[in-house]
Enzyme design. Structure first.
Site, PDB file in Angstrom:
ATOM      1  N   SER A 157     -69.191 -57.242 -46.217  1.00  0.00           N
ATOM      2  CA  SER A 157     -69.919 -56.009 -46.568  1.00  0.00           C
ATOM      3  C   SER A 157     -69.226 -54.740 -46.090  1.00  0.00           C
ATOM      4  CB  SER A 157     -71.331 -56.069 -45.972  1.00  0.00           C
ATOM      5  OG  SER A 157     -72.081 -57.119 -46.535  1.00  0.00           O
ATOM      6  N   GLU A 160     -20.368 -46.349  -5.862  1.00  0.00           N
ATOM      7  CA  GLU A 160     -19.424 -47.153  -6.604  1.00  0.00           C
ATOM      8  C   GLU A 160     -18.119 -46.427  -6.929  1.00  0.00           C
ATOM      9  OE1 GLU A 160     -19.169 -50.204  -7.710  1.00  0.00           O
ATOM     10  OE2 GLU A 160     -21.056 -51.007  -6.978  1.00  0.00           O
TER      11      GLU A 160
END
Length: 781
Positions: free
Chosen positions: A347, A79
């Site tokens: 429990s 690029e």
């Protein structure tokens, strides 16, 4: 020459003036992108869930130093080879682009630098000649304001990659399923070319077009000498295969929770919420947990949800967080995070109570407890199975999750004290408005969250220290004292000795020792399973978020199988070893019924020898009866006639007596004792002429049925009605049929019940003084 210098000076002055008068809208751009765009990551940086910004776009904040060097090399060479040398505009590239456009009568290359591309990202610029000039001006302004690294970072984070994806790291995860740090040559080239035409080159829609563009990049990189011919040919052979584009959606409820917390914190501090949140989750474990929970949920009725939590015990960092079984399903209220929901814990608090009782010197691992019908100021708990076991050790009572021994233990320890110590350890049980801690706490009479229960249960393998699970490494680890290391280890050992359901002895010996505890709330609304190994604690909840019952769903059947599925799916090395026994814990032989240490010279007082873990050499004796006024568990001395062997007392003493010592059991235990042990615990009969004493209790007699009776069910009835009563007491009487609570009667009043089926039956009647009677009978059709 002077004219050139003057011209350049004028251009520079013009640039500086434009930069001051017409600055690039960089701050507005960054602010707009920051609002609402958040990504939540796992502990290794893998995206878990992306929250889009106002435009529906998600991105992954990443810096130059965190980006794949292979991608940067490909990007800069393809690029903008002169990125680090030009001032934002590359004249050579621009002239070449103009010349090619004139030659081919169409745009061939744009000539835009990376800085110019960033300028178009932050501001809409038309693709015209004037637009190109404006884009060049903006690029020059950006170069004045930002460093090259900052410009490159903007490109890496905001370059368009098609659909709702911006930035190279988000694109890599979205299209390729992994970080850009793991890119191949071909993949790096693909991601380099996508921003040129993001819609037209989307690899999930236009794979052949994307591959052709990628191949062009690869050949250009070979021409530049970046790739060798061999590497280029190998990359060209790699097909473009992209998965369907989708934003990540793992640990959805956790991500939502973290994002909401970050937004609240930002509002409080008047700052912007972070665009990136690093969680403690392991994405591999999370995937495993979500998959297994979703599969497991299919066996339950509609509207049932499941929550699961996996925590590293050393750091208390959460490695997997499943808040619901079906996040996107409205019927099961999948949007509700059940990790944080307050529910009845059933429990699951029993291990904490037993550990606290050990620390308080009330019990050791084999203390004698009584599982029989009892009334605690009008509160009459029953076991889940509805049957009773009589005398039982603390370890067995905990493993079987028996309710009566736990309530008895809580009454002796103190409900308010228990509630306060849990709060100190980080578990604030939610009570109904105006309520105070009471005995129902130990059976789920309050509200607790799954994450709190996991943090509490982890104390068993963390030297007694509880802690809240942490969702990020930034959250501080706050250890809170619950138990001493010795008490924690004893309770761990008590639970870990319980074999996992359905496991063969060979498998149980080789698998990791999991200290697990289940729980079920009243009405089958909540099923729980908590487990702890040396390194990992796991919690599971199953139920309906709206609180309606799930008939037949309870902890051992609904939550426990999933708990072990999760443990089995983890690497064995992740679970650790059996925790080492602290020096404060010793192995001692104790005796029932007294609960004291075994002494060979007094073996007659030891009706049953047990091997117990004791803390700090303390061996607490068996509890005295709560209700009975006689037959307390103690060592008593009795005068016995040498000739007859009958019992004598102060009213009839003679010189010819010996002293006999016997050990007595708790009164409520006697109906369950064998004939041999009852004989050892009972004094001889009273000699004639002696006055009645404390041992001269009138025996109870059951009327209405005779011992060893044979009853037949009527041919025209499904059940046989029976009426029974007790003679010999005016005290309240409790009745059990086959060790299952049947009902109460007042003194000698009648109790009526039905015998539903043929079989053998054992009917027990016991009054408040500990006296009892038992008969056995059969029913036939």
């Amino acid at each position: 020459m002077r004219k050139i210098a003057l011209t350049l000076a004028c251009l520079a002055a013009l640039l500086m003036a434009s930069n001051a008068l017409f600055p690039p809208p960089l701050q507005a751009f960054l602010l707009a992108r920051a609002q609402g765009s958040t990504i939540v990551l796992d502990k290794n940086g893998v995206p878990l869930r992306a929250f889009a910004d106002a435009r529906g776009v998600w991105r992954y904040p990443i810096g130059v130093q965190d980006t794949s060097p292979l991608y940067l090399q490909s990007l800069l060479n393809y690029e903008d080879r002169w990125f680090f040398r030009h001032p934002g505009v590359n004249p050579t590239s621009m002239l070449r682009a103009v010349a090619q456009s004139i030659q081919y009568r169409r745009p061939v290359s744009g000539g835009s630098t990376i800085t110019m591309q960033v300028a178009r990202m932050i501001e809409p610029i038309p693709h015209t000649a004037l637009g190109k000039i404006w884009q060049m001006l903006r690029a020059l302004q950006l170069e004045l304001r930002l460093s090259k690294s900052e410009i490159l970072t903007l490109y890496l984070q905001h370059a368009p990659f098609g659909g709702p994806i911006e930035g190279v790291e988000a694109a890599s995860f979205a299209y390729l399923g992994h970080s850009s740090k793991q890119l191949s040559d071909a993949q790096a080239a693909l991601l380099v070319v996508l921003p040129q035409r993001p819609s037209a080159l989307r690899p999930d829609r236009h794979a052949s077009r994307a591959q052709a563009a990628r191949d062009k990049v690869l050949r250009r990189l070979q021409d530049f000498g970046v790739l060798s011919p061999a590497r280029t040919q190998a990359a060209l052979q790699e097909s473009v295969v992209a998965r369907g584009l989708r934003a990540p959606m793992q640990a959805a409820l956790l991500a939502e929770r973290l994002r909401s917390e970050s937004v609240r914190a930002a509002l409080k501090s008047r700052s912007q919420p972070p665009a990136r949140i690093d969680s403690s989750i392991d994405s591999n474990w999370q995937t495993m947990a979500e998959t297994r929970v979703a599969s497991y949920a299919r066996r339950f009725p509609e509207r049932t949800s499941i929550a699961a939590l996996i925590v590293d015990n050393k750091t208390m960092l959460v490695r997997a967080y499943v808040g619901s079984a079906r996040f996107a399903e409205a019927a099961s209220l999948g949007h509700i995070d059940m990790v944080r929901a307050s529910r009845s814990p059933g429990s699951t608090l029993k291990p904490s109570l037993y550990g606290l009782a050990i620390d308080a010197g009330l019990i050791h691992s084999e203390s004698l407890l009584i599982d029989a019908p009892q009334s605690f100021l009008g509160y009459r708990p029953a076991n889940f199975s509805e049957s009773f076991n009589g005398p039982i050790s603390a370890a067995s009572a905990l493993r079987l999750s028996l309710n009566v021994p736990a309530v008895d233990l809580l009454q002796r320890f103190g409900p308010a004290k228990f509630h306060g110590m849990l709060a100190n350890a980080g578990l604030n049980i939610q009570l109904p408005p105006g309520a105070v801690p009471n005995l129902s706490l130990i059976l789920g009479g309050g509200g607790a969250r799954l994450e709190q229960l996991v943090g509490l249960h982890s104390a068993l393998v963390r030297g007694g220290l509880a802690a809240s699970p942490r969702l990020t490494s930034a959250q501080p680890l706050q250890d809170r004292y619950l138990l001493s290391p010795g008490a924690a280890w004893i309770v761990y050992s008590m639970l870990a000795a319980n074999p996992r359901p359905g496991a063969s002895p060979l498998f149980a010996d080789t698998s990791a020792k999991v200290a697990f505890k289940t729980g079920t709330s009243f009405g089958f609304r909540d099923a729980w399973a908590l487990g702890a190994t040396e390194k990992i604690s796991i919690g599971v909840w199953v139920g309906r978020p709206d609180g309606t019952p799930v008939p037949g769903s309870f902890g051992a059947a609904s939550a426990l199988p999933l708990l072990f599925e999760l443990y089995d799916a983890l690497p064995s090395s992740a679970l650790g070893r059996t925790p080492s026994k602290p020096d404060s814990v010793t192995d001692v032989d104790i005796c029932w019924p007294l609960g004291t240490e075994f002494v060979p010279a007094q073996s007659a007082l030891c009706h049953s020898k047990k091997q117990a873990w004791v803390l700090d050499q303390a061996i607490p004796p068996s509890f005295p009866d709560r209700e009975a006024r006689v037959w307390q568990p103690e060592r008593v001395s009795i005068f016995v006639d040498r000739k007859t062997g009958l019992r004598r007392n102060a009213s009839c003493l003679t010189p010819e007596v010996d002293v006999l010592e016997i050990a007595r059991w708790p009164a409520l235990a006697y109906p369950w004792l064998s004939a041999r042990i009852r004989a050892l615990a009972s004094p001889p009969e009273l000699a004639p002429g002696c006055a009645q004493d404390a041992f001269s209790l009138q025996a109870l007699v059951i009327e209405g049925l005779t011992a060893d009776a044979l009853l037949r069910l009527p041919a025209n009835r499904a059940q046989t009605p029976v009426g029974v009563k007790v003679i010999g007491t005016q005290a309240p009487v409790r009745w059990l049929l086959n060790d299952i609570y049947l009902g109460d009667s007042d003194g000698s009043s009648e109790l009526r019940f039905n015998l539903p089926a043929p079989g053998s039956y054992r009917l027990l009647a016991q009054d408040a003084n500990g006296r009892w009677a038992v008969i056995n009978f059969r029913v036939m059709r």
